[in-house]
Scaffold this motif. Structure first.
Motif, PDB file in Angstrom:
ATOM      1  N   ILE A 194      32.877  45.616  53.838  1.00  0.00           N
ATOM      2  CA  ILE A 194      33.073  44.167  53.783  1.00  0.00           C
ATOM      3  C   ILE A 194      31.731  43.472  53.974  1.00  0.00           C
ATOM      4  O   ILE A 194      31.164  43.452  55.067  1.00  0.00           O
ATOM      5  CB  ILE A 194      34.102  43.712  54.850  1.00  0.00           C
ATOM      6  CG1 ILE A 194      35.447  44.393  54.577  1.00  0.00           C
ATOM      7  CG2 ILE A 194      34.248  42.181  54.862  1.00  0.00           C
ATOM      8  CD1 ILE A 194      36.567  43.995  55.507  1.00  0.00           C
ATOM      9  N   LEU A 233      32.690  37.343  52.636  1.00  0.00           N
ATOM     10  CA  LEU A 233      33.971  36.825  53.116  1.00  0.00           C
ATOM     11  C   LEU A 233      34.846  36.420  51.942  1.00  0.00           C
ATOM     12  O   LEU A 233      34.341  36.004  50.893  1.00  0.00           O
ATOM     13  CB  LEU A 233      33.735  35.602  54.005  1.00  0.00           C
ATOM     14  CG  LEU A 233      32.950  35.841  55.284  1.00  0.00           C
ATOM     15  CD1 LEU A 233      32.833  34.531  56.079  1.00  0.00           C
ATOM     16  CD2 LEU A 233      33.627  36.905  56.153  1.00  0.00           C
ATOM     17  N   ALA A 255      48.363  38.846  53.451  1.00  0.00           N
ATOM     18  CA  ALA A 255      47.380  39.828  52.972  1.00  0.00           C
ATOM     19  C   ALA A 255      46.105  39.198  52.404  1.00  0.00           C
ATOM     20  O   ALA A 255      45.425  39.785  51.582  1.00  0.00           O
ATOM     21  CB  ALA A 255      48.002  40.762  51.939  1.00  0.00           C
ATOM     22  N   SER A 256      45.794  37.982  52.846  1.00  0.00           N
ATOM     23  CA  SER A 256      44.564  37.362  52.366  1.00  0.00           C
ATOM     24  C   SER A 256      43.472  37.327  53.423  1.00  0.00           C
ATOM     25  O   SER A 256      42.550  36.524  53.349  1.00  0.00           O
ATOM     26  CB  SER A 256      44.852  35.943  51.867  1.00  0.00           C
ATOM     27  OG  SER A 256      45.822  35.995  50.866  1.00  0.00           O
ATOM     28  N   LYS A 285      43.681  37.087  57.035  1.00  0.00           N
ATOM     29  CA  LYS A 285      43.747  36.246  58.230  1.00  0.00           C
ATOM     30  C   LYS A 285      43.204  36.967  59.456  1.00  0.00           C
ATOM     31  O   LYS A 285      42.587  36.363  60.322  1.00  0.00           O
ATOM     32  CB  LYS A 285      45.195  35.818  58.506  1.00  0.00           C
ATOM     33  CG  LYS A 285      45.710  34.808  57.498  1.00  0.00           C
ATOM     34  CD  LYS A 285      47.031  34.200  57.934  1.00  0.00           C
ATOM     35  CE  LYS A 285      48.203  35.137  57.737  1.00  0.00           C
ATOM     36  NZ  LYS A 285      48.559  35.363  56.341  1.00  0.00           N
ATOM     37  N   LEU A 332      40.751  38.939  59.860  1.00  0.00           N
ATOM     38  CA  LEU A 332      39.301  38.861  60.040  1.00  0.00           C
ATOM     39  C   LEU A 332      38.885  37.489  60.591  1.00  0.00           C
ATOM     40  O   LEU A 332      37.949  37.390  61.384  1.00  0.00           O
ATOM     41  CB  LEU A 332      38.580  39.165  58.712  1.00  0.00           C
ATOM     42  CG  LEU A 332      37.051  39.157  58.762  1.00  0.00           C
ATOM     43  CD1 LEU A 332      36.519  40.110  59.826  1.00  0.00           C
ATOM     44  CD2 LEU A 332      36.475  39.524  57.395  1.00  0.00           C
ATOM     45  N   ASN A 352      51.736  45.769  57.660  1.00  0.00           N
ATOM     46  CA  ASN A 352      50.969  45.814  56.433  1.00  0.00           C
ATOM     47  C   ASN A 352      51.383  46.987  55.544  1.00  0.00           C
ATOM     48  O   ASN A 352      50.907  48.097  55.710  1.00  0.00           O
ATOM     49  CB  ASN A 352      49.475  45.886  56.793  1.00  0.00           C
ATOM     50  CG  ASN A 352      48.596  45.696  55.582  1.00  0.00           C
ATOM     51  OD1 ASN A 352      49.036  45.194  54.544  1.00  0.00           O
ATOM     52  ND2 ASN A 352      47.352  46.110  55.705  1.00  0.00           N
TER      53      ASN A 352
HETATM   54  P1  ADP Z   1      46.805  38.988  56.514  1.00  0.00           P
HETATM   55  O1  ADP Z   1      46.621  39.075  57.999  1.00  0.00           O
HETATM   56  O2  ADP Z   1      46.332  37.709  55.931  1.00  0.00           O
HETATM   57  O3  ADP Z   1      48.181  39.370  56.056  1.00  0.00           O
HETATM   58  P2  ADP Z   1      44.986  41.148  56.525  1.00  0.00           P
HETATM   59  O4  ADP Z   1      44.062  40.519  57.485  1.00  0.00           O
HETATM   60  O5  ADP Z   1      45.852  42.239  57.000  1.00  0.00           O
HETATM   61  O6  ADP Z   1      45.844  40.053  55.833  1.00  0.00           O
HETATM   62  O7  ADP Z   1      44.071  41.648  55.311  1.00  0.00           O
HETATM   63  C1  ADP Z   1      44.563  42.433  54.287  1.00  0.00           C
HETATM   64  C2  ADP Z   1      43.522  43.444  53.856  1.00  0.00           C
HETATM   65  O8  ADP Z   1      42.353  42.830  53.347  1.00  0.00           O
HETATM   66  C3  ADP Z   1      43.056  44.346  54.985  1.00  0.00           C
HETATM   67  O9  ADP Z   1      43.155  45.668  54.550  1.00  0.00           O
HETATM   68  C4  ADP Z   1      41.593  43.931  55.210  1.00  0.00           C
HETATM   69  O10 ADP Z   1      40.801  45.018  55.620  1.00  0.00           O
HETATM   70  C5  ADP Z   1      41.159  43.427  53.858  1.00  0.00           C
HETATM   71  N1  ADP Z   1      40.066  42.407  53.931  1.00  0.00           N
HETATM   72  C6  ADP Z   1      40.079  41.330  54.734  1.00  0.00           C
HETATM   73  N2  ADP Z   1      38.966  40.575  54.524  1.00  0.00           N
HETATM   74  C7  ADP Z   1      38.249  41.187  53.559  1.00  0.00           C
HETATM   75  C8  ADP Z   1      36.997  40.895  52.896  1.00  0.00           C
HETATM   76  N3  ADP Z   1      36.307  39.805  53.196  1.00  0.00           N
HETATM   77  N4  ADP Z   1      36.588  41.752  51.958  1.00  0.00           N
HETATM   78  C9  ADP Z   1      37.308  42.854  51.647  1.00  0.00           C
HETATM   79  N5  ADP Z   1      38.474  43.180  52.231  1.00  0.00           N
HETATM   80  C10 ADP Z   1      38.948  42.367  53.177  1.00  0.00           C
END
Ligand code: ADP
Length: 730
Positions: free
Chosen positions: A21, A24, A49-50, A52, A54, A346
């Motif tokens: 990564i 962002l 899955a977008s 959140k 991070l 997930n």
């Molecule tokens: P949410 O909480 O929005 O449902 P997640 O935080 O679980 O989504 O993120 C889904 C996936 O995307 C995870 O596997 C994560 O590692 C990946 N991911 C998050 N941010 C990035 C990024 N900036 N670049 C590449 N992959 C990312």
């Protein structure tokens, strides 16, 4: 770029780099612009899955780097462990992670040592009630799935907890993560936060509706997916995805439907399995059978052997994680699930099929909220693995086709609305706010309630106060609080109720029931009493049940605690019978009936049996505290304690002493007892051959149990089962 984000620990940047990564996602970048790593409050309303998580991690780690503690609040226990597992990676650079979900009592001071704490909102609420002092160190709180403030059951606790945390800690950073909702700006207004409101997704999502032999996508694109003769449309869609190398997730509206669908999907998947995959599925099936020996377990294993599975809240948690992991690593190709899977866990799939977009409510079939369907749809597409994700609703008629496009594919999600004033939430939270000393007067309560989402949304401020006055009156009438002018104080009983985390209405029912006891109450009477409270989910009465339980009602009438309704008070009588049915399940369990017979008899899953008995255990523990607090006498306390222990271990009274020995469960205790070893003391004295024979000849087990019972020489090395009395050895 990750490199440009201010205030992140370098070690975290490196970890992200190692995970590939570097850059962002756009909503993450917006959150950084909004100041999420500079202590600003942020509400992020973005699709499933977008990324959140991070956003939350950046906020938490930037505060931890300054010496603060971060608190991550999740709505479900299952999510707490999953998130904590994810955050454990931070331990590599010295960030300590703790998880706290369990027991509602206590202040959990050990959490003070942690930098990041993951907890359910109920747990955080109870920590606030118990004045856990380490909460003062918390400088950043993350609320995951904050759209659940709209949930009748869990919403109010989250709402009140956030409001209290903000009052307790000046300068607290709040980061709220939400699925896309219609009115995220209200949440931002409530939390004084910057809003990131985005519908960006990392992978294209194609939404559509299947009808007849075609899959219609929103961009007018159509593909043929024609069910073969006798094939269900969902099976055709799963097969179609498999032909293209993709896995599918099928959402249905009940556990039974999930199980039935998995059985059929197995037939669809099996021909696609390679020999290697087939072998892995069979291994997994064996693992599933090892976890428990029930019909559900068997059904699950059968489906898994064919490469399909079901997933619902009635599954044992070991089963649940086995299914989730195997779906993620693609051992399983199709999973049929109830909507619980859509929340949080997930488990992305190439294709999501929303087969049932309606569900049963008390009054018939009702369409699901858009928000929920969108969350299911959001599980489609695995970034980096699939070219795109597809989410498909099933139409049964041509008319449905248009309706589904309009109501789900093209519709915006609903607006959130606070459920704080829905009963029983306000009762509980007002009592706990007074009992914990958070507010000591009506005026202070009003001030506190003004900090809630409810107050932001309610246009008539007088309404909040009149509802509050109703609640205060109820609490006063039941002796939970006393009032002196504006001043409010909790009574001893009120403190106990709040500490026990009971709905005051449950507490009032239990108190009335126990007071009505004449001598030692029976286990059934107590189980029925706790099943009558709003804290217990009662079993439904199915057709035919009414007659059966009415009969039992008259047979066992003298065991009930408190005045039973008459047969002509329809609603109350029905409620009383449901409670009796629920109590009979507990009684069966506490009479050593095996799990399989119980699940069949009551038409429930093993997870439900455990859920009910655990709730009963908790409520009876509370009843014991209440009986002690009110000095109701030895007979009552002893009766309650016995009933609690029996439901806890699933045994009759005569085995209670034996199950107190570690490693002795209900089955072993029964075998020992039948061999004449009736107590812990007997275990210390009995001939070893008899013990060994009763334990099925397992030497290691027998030794451990004897040691646990306090026997000096527990060695089984020279003992033979053949020396046991014939009837035991047999
Ligand atoms: P949410 O909480 O929005 O449902 P997640 O935080 O679980 O989504 O993120 C889904 C996936 O995307 C995870 O596997 C994560 O590692 C990946 N991911 C998050 N941010 C990035 C990024 N900036 N670049 C590449 N992959 C990312």
């Amino acid at each position: 770029k990750v490199a440009d984000v201010p205030n992140l620990p370098d070690a975290f940047r490196e970890q992200l780099h190692d995970d590939g990564i570097e850059e962002l996602y756009p909503p993450q970048a917006e959150a950084v612009e909004a100041g999420v790593t500079r202590g600003e409050n942020v509400v992020a309303s973005v699709p499933t899955a977008s990324g959140k998580t991070l956003v939350a991690q950046m906020a938490m780690l930037s505060r931890v780097a300054e010496g603060g503690t971060a608190l991550y609040i999740v709505p479900l226990r299952a999510l707490a462990s999953e998130k904590a597992e994810e955050f454990r990676a931070f331990e590599a650079f010295g960030v300590d992670v703790g998880v706290s979900t369990g027991n509602y009592e206590g202040t959990s001071e050990w959490l003070a040592e942690k930098d990041v704490v993951v907890a359910t909102s109920e747990k955080v609420d109870s920590l606030v009630r118990n004045n856990a002092s380490w909460l003062g160190n918390v400088s950043c709180v993350v609320a995951d799935e904050v759209h659940l403030v709209d949930d009748r059951e869990r919403g109010p606790t989250l709402e009140v907890t956030l409001a209290k945390l903000r009052q307790l800690t000046s300068d607290l950073q709040v980061v709220a993560l939400s699925a896309t909702v219609g009115n995220a700006e209200v949440v931002a207004e409530w939390l004084d936060a910057e809003l990131v409101d985005s519908d960006w997704r990392p992978i294209e999502l194609k939404k559509g509706v299947h009808y007849g032999s075609a899959l219609h996508f929103e961009d007018d694109d159509q593909v043929e997916v024609r069910p073969r003769s006798g094939e269900k449309p969902e099976a055709a869609l799963v097969r179609d995805a498999l032909e293209d190398g993709g896995s599918s997730l099928v959402f249905v509206n009940s556990r039974r439907n999930a199980e039935a669908a998995a059985r059929r999907l197995g037939d669809t998947v099996k021909p696609f399995l390679t020999d290697d995959e087939q072998a892995r599925c069979e291994e997994l099936a064996a693992e599933i059978r090892d976890v428990s020996d029930t019909e559900t377990s068997d059904d699950l294993a059968d489906a898994v052997a064919n490469g399909a599975a079901f997933h619902h809240a009635g599954l044992a948690s070991e089963h649940r994680s086995l299914v989730e992991d195997a779906f993620r690593d693609r051992t399983l190709k199709a999973v049929s699930a109830t909507p619980t899977l859509a929340a949080g866990v997930n488990t992305p799939a190439r294709r999501v099929v929303v087969r049932d977009w309606q569900r049963y409510t008390g009054s018939g079939m009702e369409p699901l909220p858009v928000l929920e369907v969108h969350q299911m749809m959001g599980r489609a597409g695995r970034p980096g693995l699939d070219p795109y994700g597809e989410a498909v609703l099933l139409a049964k008629s041509h008319e449905d086709l248009d309706v589904l496009f309009e109501d789900y594919v093209e519709a915006d999600p609903e607006e959130l609305r606070s459920k704080l004033v829905a009963e029983p939430a306000l009762r509980m939270h007002v009592l706990s706010t007074v009992a914990s000393g958070f507010a000591r007067s009506r005026t202070a309560l009003v001030e506190f309630l003004r900090e809630t989402l409810y107050a932001v949304q309610e246009e008539d401020p007088a309404r909040l106060e009149s509802l509050l006055d109703d609640v205060i009156r109820y609490l006063e009438q039941n002796d939970f609080v006393t009032r002196d002018g504006d001043e409010l104080a909790a009574t001893g009983l009120g403190h106990t109720v709040s500490r026990l985390y009971l709905d005051p209405m449950s507490a009032a029912a239990i108190v009335d029931g126990l007071k009505a006891a004449d001598g030692k109450p029976s286990a059934l009477g107590l189980y029925q009493l706790v099943s009558r409270t709003p804290d217990m989910y009662q079993l439904y009465l199915k057709s035919g049940d009414r007659e059966q339980y009415t009969e039992e009602f008259y047979e066992r009438e003298q065991e009930f605690l408190g005045a039973a309704p008459s047969e002509f008070e329809d609603a109350r009588f029905e409620d009383w019978l449901s409670a009796l049915k629920t109590a009979r399940l507990m009684e069966d369990w506490a009479s050593e009936l095996d799990e399989d017979t119980i699940t069949t008899r009551y038409g429930v899953g093993p997870g439900d049996v455990r859920g009910k008995t655990e709730t009963a255990e908790w409520l009876l523990g509370a009843a014991e505290s209440l009986a002690t607090e009110l000095d109701l006498g030895g007979d009552v306390v002893v009766g309650v304690r016995e009933a609690r222990k029996r439901v806890q271990d699933g045994v009759r009274e005569e085995l209670l002493d034996l199950v107190g020995v570690r490693e002795v469960g209900r089955k072993r205790a029964r075998r020992l007892f039948d061999a004449g070893i009736e107590t812990r003391a007997d275990l210390r004295e009995a001939p070893k051959a008899t013990v060994l024979a009763a334990l099925g000849g397992k030497e290691k087990t027998a030794e451990t149990i004897l040691e646990n019972a306090g026997r000096q020489d527990a060695s089984m090395s020279d003992v033979s089962v053949d020396d046991a009395p014939d009837e035991v050895a047999a």
